[in-house]
Design a protein around this motif. Structure first.
Motif, short mmCIF file in Angstrom:
data_model
loop_
_atom_site.label_atom_id
_atom_site.label_comp_id
_atom_site.label_asym_id
_atom_site.label_seq_id
_atom_site.Cartn_x
_atom_site.Cartn_y
_atom_site.Cartn_z
N ASP A 90 -40.33 -60.73 -38.70
CA ASP A 90 -39.72 -60.02 -39.83
C ASP A 90 -38.28 -59.61 -39.53
N ASN A 91 -37.56 -60.48 -38.83
CA ASN A 91 -36.14 -60.27 -38.54
C ASN A 91 -35.86 -58.96 -37.77
N LEU A 92 -36.78 -58.65 -36.85
CA LEU A 92 -36.60 -57.50 -35.97
C LEU A 92 -35.41 -57.74 -35.06
N LEU A 93 -34.59 -56.71 -34.84
CA LEU A 93 -33.45 -56.81 -33.95
C LEU A 93 -33.85 -56.40 -32.54
N LEU A 94 -33.45 -57.18 -31.55
CA LEU A 94 -33.70 -56.85 -30.15
C LEU A 94 -32.40 -56.39 -29.51
N LEU B 223 -27.18 -51.90 -27.81
CA LEU B 223 -26.37 -53.08 -28.12
C LEU B 223 -27.30 -54.19 -28.61
N ILE B 224 -27.09 -54.66 -29.83
CA ILE B 224 -27.96 -55.68 -30.41
C ILE B 224 -27.63 -57.05 -29.80
N LYS B 225 -28.66 -57.70 -29.25
CA LYS B 225 -28.46 -58.97 -28.55
C LYS B 225 -28.94 -60.18 -29.34
N GLU B 226 -30.04 -59.99 -30.10
CA GLU B 226 -30.59 -61.14 -30.84
C GLU B 226 -31.47 -60.65 -31.97
N ILE B 227 -31.87 -61.59 -32.82
CA ILE B 227 -32.73 -61.31 -33.96
C ILE B 227 -33.96 -62.19 -33.86
N MET B 228 -35.09 -61.67 -34.33
CA MET B 228 -36.36 -62.39 -34.26
C MET B 228 -36.84 -62.74 -35.66
N PRO B 229 -36.45 -63.90 -36.21
CA PRO B 229 -36.89 -64.28 -37.56
C PRO B 229 -38.40 -64.36 -37.68
N GLU B 230 -39.07 -64.73 -36.56
CA GLU B 230 -40.53 -64.87 -36.61
C GLU B 230 -41.24 -63.52 -36.65
N ALA C 285 -34.65 -63.76 -50.89
CA ALA C 285 -34.53 -62.41 -50.33
C ALA C 285 -34.65 -62.42 -48.82
N GLU C 286 -35.53 -63.27 -48.27
CA GLU C 286 -35.68 -63.36 -46.82
C GLU C 286 -34.41 -63.92 -46.18
#
Length: 426
Positions: free
Chosen positions: A418-422, A409-416, A355-356
């Motif tokens: 909880d996959n927060l979008l930056l 505008l979404i630039k990156e994702i933070m898997p560490e 699921a992750e």
């Protein structure tokens, strides 16, 4: 000024009801404080779907009593229906308020402080007598359209604790939505137990959704949770409406047809897949989130593998996975081949890993794309909120405001994290 603290467990319907109750108390000169603080009144809006939710509710009851032994402690919600005698036998609990009476909570507490001790059975019973949620805990304004369920899935206790399906009057819902929009709500969330079965006079669920979408105002509409059998052609056509958010929590429960039959679910895996495919043919990046029950009686390794494959193939944006828990009075309680707890735990770890991966893959699709984010929290110049696809986004900016839309505008994702979008404010 008296102080009141709430703790809410379980579904969005409980969250809505807490928001409405908290607003009523604040509008009547009560101060809302954190549950971790000392308060004059503690309200635990409980859940009883699993043993774990019962355990959490009991813990919060003990915590509230330790913080202020002289407080008024009220337990309401589904556990108040399912374990009423147990709760009423506990000396630290002042009132056990069943779901039918929950909307009359303020009347009960107000009478208590005026020296008029009412029994909950004396209170009005009205499932839809909740006020607006303008002073609740959420930026999104939830609107209750329906309560109860007639499905009687073999694992589920909800028909026992919420009752049979009842729909709120059509015009009352529209008036409620207009009211929250006039008060500044930017996102309206439709909630209930089985909202796809909404029916009042000649109005069905899709008629209601169409009427809400056609209301004036700068807002967007989100549907909280829907059963896979709630999709007609009219509803599918509404998914293209500019005010409709491209997200649904679509309850799967199992990827095995054999298990779905034992659960008495009203669809097959083929039906579920066809629904997802139809919606994504209209909106390819549509976000489906879902529930999966792990370790239902008789679930074989092959059945479990089918659930894992469904998650991989359908690219869910989030999966709420939980271990099957025996609920007294349900048909599944009497089923043979109960799965050992150790096996449930092992399967849970496997499925949550899948699921992750699915969540990461889905959210990665938004890198380089724009989300219209409704800000819910601000810390300095950093804002957090949710995009229209119900994905969490964080971005920076000056003079940001809560309950306001921003194009990011979404630039990156933070898997560490909880996959927060930056993102970057446009």
């Amino acid at each position: 000024m008296k102080t009141i603290a709430f703790k809410t467990l379980g579904c969005r319907l409980n969250q809505y009801e807490t928001d409405a109750l908290a607003s009523t108390f604040q509008n009547n000169n009560f101060k809302l404080v954190d549950f971790e603080s000392e308060a004059d009144v503690y309200v635990i809006n409980s859940c009883t779907v699993t043993h774990q939710s019962d355990h959490k509710s009991r813990n919060f009851i003990s915590q509230a009593n330790r913080r202020n032994k002289d407080s008024v402690l009220v337990v309401t919600g589904c556990m108040a229906n399912n374990a009423k005698e147990e709760l009423e036998s506990r000396d630290e609990i002042n009132y056990v308020l069943e779901n039918d009476n929950k909307s009359a909570l303020f009347s009960l507490v107000d009478s208590h402080f005026k020296g008029e001790l009412k029994h909950p059975s004396q209170l009005d019973k009205d499932l839809f007598a909740y006020g607006a949620t303008e002073k609740g805990f959420h930026t999104r304004s939830m609107i209750k359209i329906q309560d109860g369920c007639d499905n009687f899935c073999t694992f589920c206790i909800i028909p026992s604790v919420r009752g049979r399906a009842k729909s709120r009057p059509f015009q009352a819902i529209l008036d409620n939505v207009k009211d929250v929009i006039d008060q500044g709500a930017k996102e309206v969330v439709i909630t209930g137990v089985n909202i796809g079965r909404y029916e009042f006079e000649n109005y069905k669920f899709d008629d209601l959704i169409e009427a809400i979408l056609n209301l004036d105002g700068d807002f967007r509409l989100r549907i909280s949770s829907l059963e896979p059998d709630g999709f007609g052609d009219k509803f599918l056509s509404l998914l293209s409406h500019p005010k409709m958010t491209p997200h649904l929590h679509l309850c799967l429960q199992s990827g095995s047809d054999e298990v779905l039959l034992k659960m008495r679910r009203m669809y097959t895996t083929k039906t579920f897949k066809n629904t997802v495919e139809k919606v994504r043919s209209i909106r390819p990046d549509f976000n489906f989130t879902t529930d999966i029950i792990i370790g239902f009686p008789g679930e074989s390794e092959a059945d479990f593998a089918e659930s894992c494959d469904m998650i991989k193939n359908l690219e869910f944006g989030h999966v709420h996975a939980f271990k099957y828990s025996i609920r007294k009075g349900t048909r599944a309680e009497r089923m043979h081949d109960q799965i050992p707890e150790k096996m449930k735990t092992e399967r849970s770890e496997v499925l949550r890993g899948i699921a992750e991966d699915s969540k990461l893959n889905y959210r990665s699709l938004f890198i380089g794309k724009i989300q219209r984010v409704l800000v819910e929290n601000i810390n300095g110049n950093i804002a957090k909120g949710y995009g229209e696809h119900y994905v969490p986004v964080q971005f920076q900016g000056e003079n940001l405001k809560k309950n306001t839309f921003y194009n990011v505008l979404i630039k990156e994702i933070m898997p560490e994290n909880d996959n927060l979008l930056l993102g970057e404010l446009l």
